[in-house]
Design an enzyme around this catalytic site. Structure first.
Site, PDB file in Angstrom:
ATOM      1  N   LYS A 180       0.808  -1.219   0.000  1.00 22.30           N
ATOM      2  CA  LYS A 180       0.000   0.000   0.000  1.00 22.30           C
ATOM      3  C   LYS A 180       0.844   1.272   0.000  1.00 22.30           C
ATOM      4  CE  LYS A 180      -4.173  -1.908   2.102  1.00 22.30           C
ATOM      5  NZ  LYS A 180      -5.195  -1.758   3.154  1.00 22.30           N
ATOM      6  N   LYS A 262      -7.148  -9.804  -9.046  1.00 24.51           N
ATOM      7  CA  LYS A 262      -8.299  -9.974  -8.170  1.00 24.51           C
ATOM      8  C   LYS A 262      -9.324  -8.863  -8.398  1.00 24.51           C
ATOM      9  CE  LYS A 262      -9.219 -10.643  -3.203  1.00 24.51           C
ATOM     10  NZ  LYS A 262      -8.590 -10.659  -1.865  1.00 24.51           N
ATOM     11  N   LYS A 265     -12.504  -3.282  -5.209  1.00 28.26           N
ATOM     12  CA  LYS A 265     -13.260  -2.033  -5.129  1.00 28.26           C
ATOM     13  C   LYS A 265     -12.424  -0.851  -5.589  1.00 28.26           C
ATOM     14  CE  LYS A 265     -14.299  -2.531  -0.720  1.00 28.26           C
ATOM     15  NZ  LYS A 265     -14.838  -2.247   0.633  1.00 28.26           N
TER      16      LYS A 265
END
Length: 397
Positions: A180, A262, A265
């Site tokens: 991240k 994957k 969102k």
């Protein structure tokens, strides 16, 4: 004299009022529909904060009592809209655990969501949308504890205590942080330390099991590590939580646009995912444009044909048909025709969920009332744990 129906209604009303008073939550703060929900649900399934709910004593000579129930905690960030991958990989499994009668605690983890910048107005709306989505999918606020994380202050307080038991080196090795932070020029401290808050979330409720994806396994290991550290330093307090990982393709649904990745969102292209709020026309259009390959036959091969295999995974998860049964059913169909078949299956499955979601969002007072009730139930558990932690650490007598 009251007739039988009136007497039953009166009994439900008194039971609901007693339960709300026990939680410190006046019934008056709830909307009429929320009052009805509480009053109609409580008499047959009482809430319990210290052990399995609704345990009934077996008559002498009956079969042996069932094994102890698991205490299960899991959370979901309110960023973005729930998509089919979230539904298969997490929410539908949560509903199954609820139906099995375990003690289930689910949180909309809004504190975790602000580790990266969020628009305040949008975040507030997304918190309500996520809660409504979970209920629409089958999470029952009368049988599960469903709450907004920031409404229970003990999460942040306990997070500080656990942070004082954690080392920088331990956090720096976690793969989620590396992933991240890779694209950020300045890394927020919250992004670095959020696994400690995650551990606090889990241990506050003395969870025995945590359903997670494979990418979160090391975070559950950190929670177990911190439980051991605390127990060794201050005395036996916490059980070690265990991860529950479901190793099947439905938990790893792929992007419709990049089937090697994957479904997410956060992916910029909304065509990459089927969202629970999508209309039938939107679902049809997204699946018609799903990336597949140049082979027309329909068969499962996730390595060589990830796009078609992803569609078959959806089909399998929604119908229970095996991949061989799907292949036989689609004999003579090309992938274009198969996409239309999958679209029909998805549309019909999501229709009642979308309708219930719309209904819930039309009555925000009812939804907020359910979250009020969930927060009170969660706080009753968290406050007990926090009081014990304070005593053992030396923050209180």
């Amino acid at each position: 004299m009251e007739n039988g129906a009136a007497a039953a209604a009166s009994t439900r009303k008194r039971a609901g009022e007693q339960e709300c008073r026990a939680l410190g939550l006046p019934l008056a703060v709830l909307s009429p529909r929320c009052q009805s929900h509480v009053q109609g649900s409580l008499p047959t399934r009482r809430f319990s904060h210290t052990g399995p709910r609704g345990a009934e004593h077996a008559a002498e000579g009956d079969a042996q009592p069932p094994p102890p129930k698991k205490t299960i905690f899991s959370g979901i960030q309110p960023t973005g809209v729930l998509h089919l991958g979230n539904y298969f990989g997490a929410v539908r499994r949560w509903v199954e655990l609820q139906e099995q009668g375990h003690n289930v605690i689910f949180s909309v983890v809004d504190l975790h969501s602000i580790t990266l910048p969020q628009d305040p107005a949008t975040l507030h709306s997304q918190i309500l949308n996520m809660a409504a989505s979970l209920i629409a999918c089958g999470i029952d606020p009368a049988r599960a504890v469903l709450f907004q994380q920031s409404r229970v202050s003990e999460h942040a307080q306990f997070n500080w205590v656990l942070g004082c038991l954690t080392t920088l080196a331990r956090l720096g090795h976690l793969p989620q942080y590396k992933e991240k932070s890779a694209s950020l020029k300045e890394v927020p401290l919250g992004l670095y330390v959020y696994p400690v808050l995650q551990a606090a979330d889990i241990l506050l409720y003395r969870a025995t099991h945590v359903p997670v994806g494979e990418d979160q396994l090391q975070h559950i290991q950190l929670a177990a590590h911190l439980a051991r550290v605390f127990n060794n330093k201050y005395g036996r307090t916490f059980r070690l939580p265990h991860s529950m990982v479901y190793d099947d393709a439905t938990g790893r649904l792929r992007s419709l646009r990049q089937p090697t990745k994957k479904m997410s969102k956060s992916e910029a292209d909304p065509r990459s995912r089927i969202e629970l709020t999508d209309t039938p026309d939107q679902i049809l259009e997204k699946l018609k444009k799903a990336v597949t390959d140049h082979t027309s036959a329909v068969y499962y091969d996730p390595e060589a044909r990830p796009g078609v295999s992803n569609l078959m995974t959806m089909h399998n998860a929604l119908t229970g048909l095996s991949y061989d049964e799907i292949r036989a059913q689609c004999e003579g169909k090309d992938t274009g025709q198969y996409k239309l078949l999958v679209a029909d299956v998805v549309i019909e499955h999501l229709r009642p969920i979308r309708q219930e979601l719309t209904r819930l969002l039309e009555d925000k007072a009812h939804l907020v009332g359910l979250l009020d009730l969930g927060a009170a139930r969660a706080k009753a558990i968290a406050a007990s744990t926090w009081a014990e932690v304070r005593r053992k650490v030396g923050l209180s007598e």
